[in-house]
Scaffold this motif. Structure first.
Motif, PDB file in Angstrom:
ATOM      1  N   PHE B 353     -16.089   6.088   3.008  1.00 24.57           N
ATOM      2  CA  PHE B 353     -15.523   5.197   1.993  1.00 24.57           C
ATOM      3  C   PHE B 353     -14.573   4.181   2.639  1.00 24.57           C
ATOM      4  N   VAL B 354     -13.625   4.675   3.437  1.00 23.38           N
ATOM      5  CA  VAL B 354     -12.647   3.768   4.047  1.00 23.38           C
ATOM      6  C   VAL B 354     -13.088   3.215   5.397  1.00 23.38           C
ATOM      7  N   ALA B 355     -13.895   3.984   6.151  1.00 24.28           N
ATOM      8  CA  ALA B 355     -14.150   3.581   7.539  1.00 24.28           C
ATOM      9  C   ALA B 355     -15.130   2.419   7.640  1.00 24.28           C
ATOM     10  N   VAL B 356     -16.141   2.364   6.776  1.00 18.70           N
ATOM     11  CA  VAL B 356     -17.069   1.229   6.807  1.00 18.70           C
ATOM     12  C   VAL B 356     -16.316  -0.053   6.437  1.00 18.70           C
ATOM     13  N   PHE B 357     -15.420   0.085   5.493  1.00 20.83           N
ATOM     14  CA  PHE B 357     -14.572  -1.031   5.084  1.00 20.83           C
ATOM     15  C   PHE B 357     -13.651  -1.451   6.249  1.00 20.83           C
ATOM     16  N   ALA B 358     -13.050  -0.452   6.917  1.00 21.57           N
ATOM     17  CA  ALA B 358     -12.187  -0.748   8.069  1.00 21.57           C
ATOM     18  C   ALA B 358     -12.965  -1.500   9.138  1.00 21.57           C
TER      19      ALA B 358
END
Lengths: 410, 410
Positions: B353-358
């Protein structure tokens, strides 16, 4: 169709993989060593504190302990006496490998300081052990200048993360502490890895980290936001006062030309003060008082007493570090603020715990993350506001004189 | 006795106080306005999504909806069509005040996109509304160039924080997104304040943010650390693929010289694809699938389908943003990884959830903090590792082409 930049981008995953494997290896070795060194430090301090508290007469020997630490550093440790600042300086202008003896010397000095009742911390020691261990790999792995910068960050991260049991805070601290007001990400991956591995390695030993709890967190609203800002401002001034007073005592003690005399005389004064006020609560790490600050009613002046004791002890040349005393000062100052700010005691103590430290070291994001790792995510916004406001009000100097100003605070 | 530097330091608390009051006022006004604008966006999207899902025939009109959005932007919005990149550009080289119409136009375009079934997000819209609102104060308060930079950060922080209900992540995102690999703290205080106030203001309206839970977190050990690194690597490549594909479709659609034709044709293709595959799960925000990714067994290709749908929709000139689709792609990719990595489903989904966005936005610390704010502190180390590794493997370009490279990733 693809431009040169895109082509470069599309293949840069291969060097990324090499980089990952290289730093995974280096961080694993340094992490295990630095984490184990932190475990040794924690256990030694545990023993020293227990022994002192059950044999209080030993505090009378503090001047002798001080003299020994002073003599040892004067005759064997002049090349490592600058401690944390030396790590910062080597990061900014690489000059020579940190001598390995920094590690055993600071361990010895810190245990002596705590055994005989100086008021000091432990993070300085853990960071210096981590840094000194890490920098040896610069030689052994024949690392270049850029890699050496990363290695120093890795050592600081590993030491900090493992001594407090806060891997992410350690990683961010190591990046954030180098330059005031700016953070570069070159060493981000290695720093996080080192923090996580060192914390894991430290916990493999039979050590324990103190647990704190912040449970009472009111919702953010205009009034609580203002209270949090006011608290942050007070914590910032607390951090500033600590930096100034430590600096003042350091300058004062420098008037004694023969360095070993400084902790001898300083130790005599501290031992006398402990005897006169009849309590040992302001010396050593002070963990029981830090824990009490989260729920008990403490005297409002506790923070001031600890501040003076620590600034004096460190100014006199004893070893240890500033951070646990800063936690103490912050938590008790937060505890005292319940008389003027309608926020829960545990929340104010937790905010102070990290914010005074953020102010004195100029590391607001690391300290916010540290609060989350130690106290949970519930009060995250309060911790963040306290740290950022405290950071803003602590001026452009801090306890690390070798920190470079990268961007002004306002 | 005190040097000049010390004297300066000792009085710099007075300008700090003035600075605090000034930015408290500005952030309060911008925060309330941007937070309310986010509430309006969230409510409008809620309505548009509900309407579309209960009147699926409306998707057939997607080409018409696209044409309208295209015409509106072509005839009224050429000065604001660059969206998020325009905010980044104005931050780096201030040129002219962001026209206020950016806010209503992006709100209109986003609601149209979601009503007729494009695949897009909402953070771009919130950030653009926040930025456009904030920048008006540059005029009204006659702010200088340095202050204007802070105002833009404040707008981005307020928009991001309020649309996702993550005040600290919004604040750090606004600082971190401007330059790849470097963060400056000039605007730290204002950014945190704006994030907190905007989040508060948004929640004063009857909106609700989706809740996610990551409960199953194994202790960190050598094996789980390796799994987390591998997952981060995969997420990084996912983010990279998204950036590349969006860029590819954008270039492709640019071959149509008359811009309003692009969403007309793109909309026709998307509507046709939805009809052919017979599900609406890859269009809109996709929140139900994101939630399902935390505990259900989903088809392994969900992430790929969402990736293509979103890159195509945005490349064709529809409005919205990339972040919620990136959450979708990451969470479903994490969900798919349970077949190869022995970590719990909810943890992998949260990490993705957060890492692809990061990876796609180059904001690893904001994303780690976001994970903590959304999922709790339990998995903090996993989130941190996933975000940092993903950041390292996503190359030196991201979805914001106006982001400047401040320091290389390795």
């Amino acid at each position: 169709m693809a431009s040169i930049k895109e082509k470069l981008t599309s293949i840069e995953q291969i060097p990324s993989l090499v980089y990952l494997c290289k730093w995974l290896l280096i961080c694993a070795i340094i992490g295990v060593l630095a984490g184990s060194a932190s475990a040794a430090l924690l256990e030694s301090l545990h023993w020293a504190t227990e022994y002192r508290e059950s044999h209080k007469w030993i505090i009378a020997l503090l001047p002798i302990g001080g003299l020994i630490v002073g003599l040892v550093y004067h005759y064997f440790g002049t090349s490592v006496v600058k401690g944390n600042n030396q790590l910062l300086e080597e990061f900014h202008s690489p000059n020579k490998i940190i001598p390995f003896k920094m590690a055993p010397l600071v361990l010895f000095g810190t245990v002596m300081t705590h055994l005989f009742g100086g008021s000091a911390g432990r993070e300085g020691s853990a960071v210096q052990m981590g840094g000194a261990i890490a920098d040896q790999f610069t030689k052994w792995f024949k690392l270049n200048k850029d890699d050496r910068k990363i290695v120093i960050v890795v050592g600081v991260s590993a030491g900090f993360a493992s001594v407090f049991g806060t891997p992410l805070a350690g990683a961010i601290f190591a990046l954030e502490v180098m330059v005031l007001g700016r953070m570069r990400y070159d060493a981000l991956f290695a720093s996080v890895l080192a923090g996580v591995i060192a914390d894991y390695a430290c916990k493999m030993w039979p050590v324990h980290h103190t647990h704190y709890g912040v449970e009472n967190v009111p919702g953010i609203a205009p009034d609580t936001l203002i209270y949090a800002i006011v608290a942050g401002l007070v914590f910032g001034l607390g951090g500033l006062a600590f930096s100034k007073l430590t600096h003042f005592f350091t300058v004062l003690f420098k008037k004694l030309n023969y360095p070993p005399l400084r902790p001898l005389i300083g130790g005599a004064v501290v031992a006398m003060a402990v005897y006169l006020i009849g309590t040992t609560k302001y010396i050593g790490l002070g963990v029981p008082t830090i824990v009490a600050a989260f729920d008990a009613d403490l005297p409002w002046y506790d923070f001031a007493a600890k501040l003076v004791f620590t600034a004096f002890t460190l100014g006199a040349g004893f070893k240890g570090g500033e951070v646990t005393p800063l936690f103490y000062i912050g938590a008790t100052l937060g505890n005292a603020l319940i008389w003027i700010l309608p926020l829960p005691t545990d929340l104010l103590a937790g905010m102070g715990f990290v914010a005074v430290f953020a102010a004195a070291t100029n590391t607001p994001i690391a300290c916010t993350v540290m609060a989350i790792e130690l106290f949970g995510a519930k009060g995250a916004v309060y911790f963040g506001i306290a740290c950022v406001v405290a950071y803003m009000f602590s001026g452009h100097s801090g306890i690390y004189s070798s920190q470079i100003v990268g961007s002004p605070k306002h």
